[in-house]
Design a protein around this motif. Structure first.
Motif, PDB file in Angstrom:
ATOM      1  N   THR A 123       0.829  -1.207   0.000  1.00 58.42           N
ATOM      2  CA  THR A 123       0.000   0.000   0.000  1.00 58.42           C
ATOM      3  C   THR A 123       0.859   1.251   0.000  1.00 58.42           C
ATOM      4  N   GLY A 124       1.990   1.211   0.712  1.00 61.71           N
ATOM      5  CA  GLY A 124       2.894   2.354   0.698  1.00 61.71           C
ATOM      6  C   GLY A 124       3.444   2.623  -0.692  1.00 61.71           C
ATOM      7  N   ALA A 125       3.823   1.552  -1.387  1.00 60.49           N
ATOM      8  CA  ALA A 125       4.294   1.708  -2.760  1.00 60.49           C
ATOM      9  C   ALA A 125       3.186   2.242  -3.659  1.00 60.49           C
ATOM     10  N   ALA A 126       1.971   1.732  -3.466  1.00 59.59           N
ATOM     11  CA  ALA A 126       0.832   2.185  -4.277  1.00 59.59           C
ATOM     12  C   ALA A 126       0.535   3.667  -4.035  1.00 59.59           C
ATOM     13  N   LEU A 127       0.581   4.101  -2.780  1.00 59.81           N
ATOM     14  CA  LEU A 127       0.324   5.510  -2.476  1.00 59.81           C
ATOM     15  C   LEU A 127       1.356   6.403  -3.148  1.00 59.81           C
ATOM     16  N   ALA A 128       2.616   6.011  -3.111  1.00 63.22           N
ATOM     17  CA  ALA A 128       3.653   6.820  -3.751  1.00 63.22           C
ATOM     18  C   ALA A 128       3.410   6.933  -5.257  1.00 63.22           C
ATOM     19  N   VAL A 129       3.001   5.849  -5.887  1.00 60.56           N
ATOM     20  CA  VAL A 129       2.716   5.882  -7.328  1.00 60.56           C
ATOM     21  C   VAL A 129       1.510   6.766  -7.618  1.00 60.56           C
ATOM     22  N   VAL A 130       0.482   6.673  -6.770  1.00 59.74           N
ATOM     23  CA  VAL A 130      -0.705   7.519  -6.954  1.00 59.74           C
ATOM     24  C   VAL A 130      -0.333   8.994  -6.866  1.00 59.74           C
ATOM     25  N   ILE A 131       0.487   9.342  -5.895  1.00 56.16           N
ATOM     26  CA  ILE A 131       0.925  10.736  -5.756  1.00 56.16           C
ATOM     27  C   ILE A 131       1.676  11.176  -7.008  1.00 56.16           C
ATOM     28  N   GLY A 132       2.520  10.300  -7.528  1.00 54.62           N
ATOM     29  CA  GLY A 132       3.250  10.640  -8.739  1.00 54.62           C
ATOM     30  C   GLY A 132       2.334  10.846  -9.934  1.00 54.62           C
ATOM     31  N   ILE A 133       1.322   9.989 -10.078  1.00 57.28           N
ATOM     32  CA  ILE A 133       0.384  10.125 -11.196  1.00 57.28           C
ATOM     33  C   ILE A 133      -0.461  11.380 -11.057  1.00 57.28           C
ATOM     34  N   ALA A 134      -0.969  11.618  -9.840  1.00 62.79           N
ATOM     35  CA  ALA A 134      -1.930  12.707  -9.630  1.00 62.79           C
ATOM     36  C   ALA A 134      -1.280  14.084  -9.649  1.00 62.79           C
ATOM     37  N   PHE A 135      -0.107  14.223  -9.058  1.00 63.55           N
ATOM     38  CA  PHE A 135       0.475  15.553  -8.859  1.00 63.55           C
ATOM     39  C   PHE A 135       1.681  15.854  -9.738  1.00 63.55           C
ATOM     40  N   PHE A 136       2.295  14.815 -10.300  1.00 61.63           N
ATOM     41  CA  PHE A 136       3.489  15.036 -11.096  1.00 61.63           C
ATOM     42  C   PHE A 136       3.370  14.488 -12.511  1.00 61.63           C
TER      43      PHE A 136
ATOM     44  N   GLY B 183       9.783   1.619   1.095  1.00 58.27           N
ATOM     45  CA  GLY B 183      10.818   1.730   2.118  1.00 58.27           C
ATOM     46  C   GLY B 183      10.364   2.553   3.311  1.00 58.27           C
ATOM     47  N   LEU B 184       9.747   3.693   3.051  1.00 56.57           N
ATOM     48  CA  LEU B 184       9.282   4.548   4.144  1.00 56.57           C
ATOM     49  C   LEU B 184       8.202   3.845   4.966  1.00 56.57           C
ATOM     50  N   THR B 185       7.314   3.128   4.284  1.00 57.01           N
ATOM     51  CA  THR B 185       6.250   2.416   5.001  1.00 57.01           C
ATOM     52  C   THR B 185       6.819   1.307   5.875  1.00 57.01           C
ATOM     53  N   ALA B 186       7.790   0.569   5.352  1.00 61.39           N
ATOM     54  CA  ALA B 186       8.403  -0.509   6.138  1.00 61.39           C
ATOM     55  C   ALA B 186       9.068   0.039   7.395  1.00 61.39           C
TER      56      ALA B 186
ATOM     57  N   ALA C 212      -3.109  -1.268  10.586  1.00 61.81           N
ATOM     58  CA  ALA C 212      -3.534   0.125  10.781  1.00 61.81           C
ATOM     59  C   ALA C 212      -2.925   1.035   9.716  1.00 61.81           C
ATOM     60  N   THR C 213      -1.657   0.812   9.409  1.00 62.91           N
ATOM     61  CA  THR C 213      -0.998   1.620   8.380  1.00 62.91           C
ATOM     62  C   THR C 213      -1.624   1.389   7.018  1.00 62.91           C
ATOM     63  N   THR C 214      -1.932   0.127   6.709  1.00 62.36           N
ATOM     64  CA  THR C 214      -2.587  -0.181   5.432  1.00 62.36           C
ATOM     65  C   THR C 214      -3.919   0.529   5.308  1.00 62.36           C
ATOM     66  N   ALA C 215      -4.715   0.510   6.377  1.00 65.00           N
ATOM     67  CA  ALA C 215      -6.020   1.183   6.358  1.00 65.00           C
ATOM     68  C   ALA C 215      -5.859   2.684   6.140  1.00 65.00           C
ATOM     69  N   ALA C 216      -4.890   3.294   6.847  1.00 67.44           N
ATOM     70  CA  ALA C 216      -4.686   4.738   6.715  1.00 67.44           C
ATOM     71  C   ALA C 216      -4.212   5.107   5.312  1.00 67.44           C
ATOM     72  N   LEU C 217      -3.260   4.364   4.778  1.00 64.26           N
ATOM     73  CA  LEU C 217      -2.736   4.667   3.446  1.00 64.26           C
ATOM     74  C   LEU C 217      -3.778   4.416   2.365  1.00 64.26           C
ATOM     75  N   THR C 218      -4.606   3.383   2.553  1.00 63.14           N
ATOM     76  CA  THR C 218      -5.677   3.125   1.590  1.00 63.14           C
ATOM     77  C   THR C 218      -6.659   4.288   1.557  1.00 63.14           C
ATOM     78  N   SER C 219      -6.952   4.850   2.708  1.00 65.74           N
ATOM     79  CA  SER C 219      -7.831   6.025   2.765  1.00 65.74           C
ATOM     80  C   SER C 219      -7.210   7.209   2.038  1.00 65.74           C
ATOM     81  N   LEU C 220      -5.896   7.386   2.193  1.00 68.36           N
ATOM     82  CA  LEU C 220      -5.218   8.472   1.482  1.00 68.36           C
ATOM     83  C   LEU C 220      -5.265   8.263  -0.034  1.00 68.36           C
ATOM     84  N   VAL C 221      -5.075   7.013  -0.456  1.00 72.43           N
ATOM     85  CA  VAL C 221      -5.164   6.705  -1.893  1.00 72.43           C
ATOM     86  C   VAL C 221      -6.547   7.075  -2.424  1.00 72.43           C
TER      87      VAL C 221
END
Length: 351
Positions: free
Chosen positions: A115-128, A145-148, A173-182
């Motif tokens: 999920t951490g990797a997915a969030l980083a990719v989403v940020i890259g697609i959406a904002f960059f 890496g940051l999520t781990a 808990a981290t997965t749930a939070a990051l999924t919400s951010l995605v």
């Protein structure tokens, strides 16, 4: 004389203990070959054995086949290769994470790394405006890496330090939070949602040789590090104090193995999306044959992961014909019951 006799008695026992593992290795390789053949033969359009041979032969020669069946086989070769690579990498990643955390529930999905990797990719697609595999890979590595690091830090806070249950809870808990951010990033942006939706499920249908060549160095690096870490991980399984007494740098081996596991997971996530449960299921099944010895567990897990994901992709194409059901859905469907069984067995052992 006594020592010589002891060594003589020990040698047959060692060979006997290795025999089931060698048999499992041979059987695993045979099953992988069969699974690959089935992947090339079955899909939205089944083909004959002759067409499979024709398709593979013309592909090896760099030619374009004239028959539609052989052409279909050629189109399935890249996705079969990606499924093998991704399955092997995820299984090794899961085995490494279970070893360094001594947590039977650890895997890239449970600990939130996917999920951490997915969030980083989403940020890259959406904002960059990210649209290339190199960008996906770079951001996926950073996010994973940051999520781990974050999950391990949260799981180590409090009395008792790092424990399996604390890591699992921190990862959930981290997965749930990051999924919400995605979801928060995607929902207001329809164009980004359309681009991300297919990738998010976890699929090997967009396999391309150029993409695989780009992530191959990361996968090779992770696999080599895992293999050379096997003996130290065996010592780590006996406890930090024992491992230190055997000359193992506990902190260093955890960091090195974690980097390898995260790199393997992030590379797969970058090209195939966050495919779950492979890293959880396969090492547990393989451990029934190999035991806890990482020198056997890691290569057998790689073979088992490749078999599982190639089979999941093939099943998805067959049951979803003329479309397809993504491989990530198939692995989740199979993996959820396995997770429940593992969780129940772990709780019973703790009681």
């Amino acid at each position: 004389m006594t020592l010589l006799a002891a060594n003589t008695r020990r040698a047959p026992a060692s060979r006997a203990s290795a025999r089931p593992r060698v048999v499992a290795l041979v059987i695993g390789l045979a099953l992988l070959v069969v699974t690959v053949i089935l992947s090339l033969a079955f899909g939205s359009r089944p083909v004959s054995v002759t067409e499979v041979v024709d398709g593979v032969t013309t592909w090896l020669r760099g030619q374009t086949p004239t028959e539609i069946g052989a052409l279909a086989v050629q189109s399935r070769i890249p996705r079969t290769a990606l499924a093998m690579l991704a399955g092997a990498a995820l299984a090794i990643s899961g085995a490494l994470m279970q070893a360094i955390t001594r947590n039977p529930l650890a895997d890239p999905g449970i600990l939130g790394v996917n999920t951490g990797a997915a969030l980083a990719v989403v940020i890259g697609i959406a904002f960059f405006g990210l649209a290339d595999t190199w960008g996906y890979l770079s951001l996926a590595l950073i996010g994973a890496g940051l999520t781990a690091v974050f999950v391990y830090f949260v799981g180590s806070v409090g009395a008792g330090g790092t424990t399996p249950i604390k890591l699992a809870l921190a990862g959930a808990a981290t997965t749930a939070a990051l999924t919400s951010l995605v979801s928060a990033i995607l929902l207001p942006r329809q164009n980004v949602l359309d681009e991300f939706r297919y990738w998010q499920v976890g699929n090997v249908g967009r396999a391309e040789w150029e993409t695989m060549a780009l992530v191959a160095p990361v996968l090779v690096f992770g696999a080599i590090v895992a293999i050379f870490s096997a003996s130290a991980l065996n010592a780590l399984a006996m406890g930090d104090d024992v491992a230190t007494g055997l000359g193992v740098h506990v902190g260093r081996i955890r960091i090195v193995a974690a980097i390898a596991g995260v790199a393997l997971c992030a590379a797969v996530t970058a090209v195939a999306g966050p495919i779950g449960f492979v890293g959880l299921m396969v090492p547990h099944v393989v451990r029934l044959v190999s035991g806890p010895d990482q020198r056997w567990l890691l290569p057998l897990s790689a073979i088992g992961g490749a078999i599982l994901l190639v089979a999941a992709d093939t099943i998805g194409r067959v049951i979803g014909s003329p479309g397809e059901v993504e491989a990530g859905i198939i692995t989740a469907f199979v993996g959820a019951p396995v997770l429940i069984v593992i969780a129940r067995r772990t709780r019973m052992r703790a009681l």
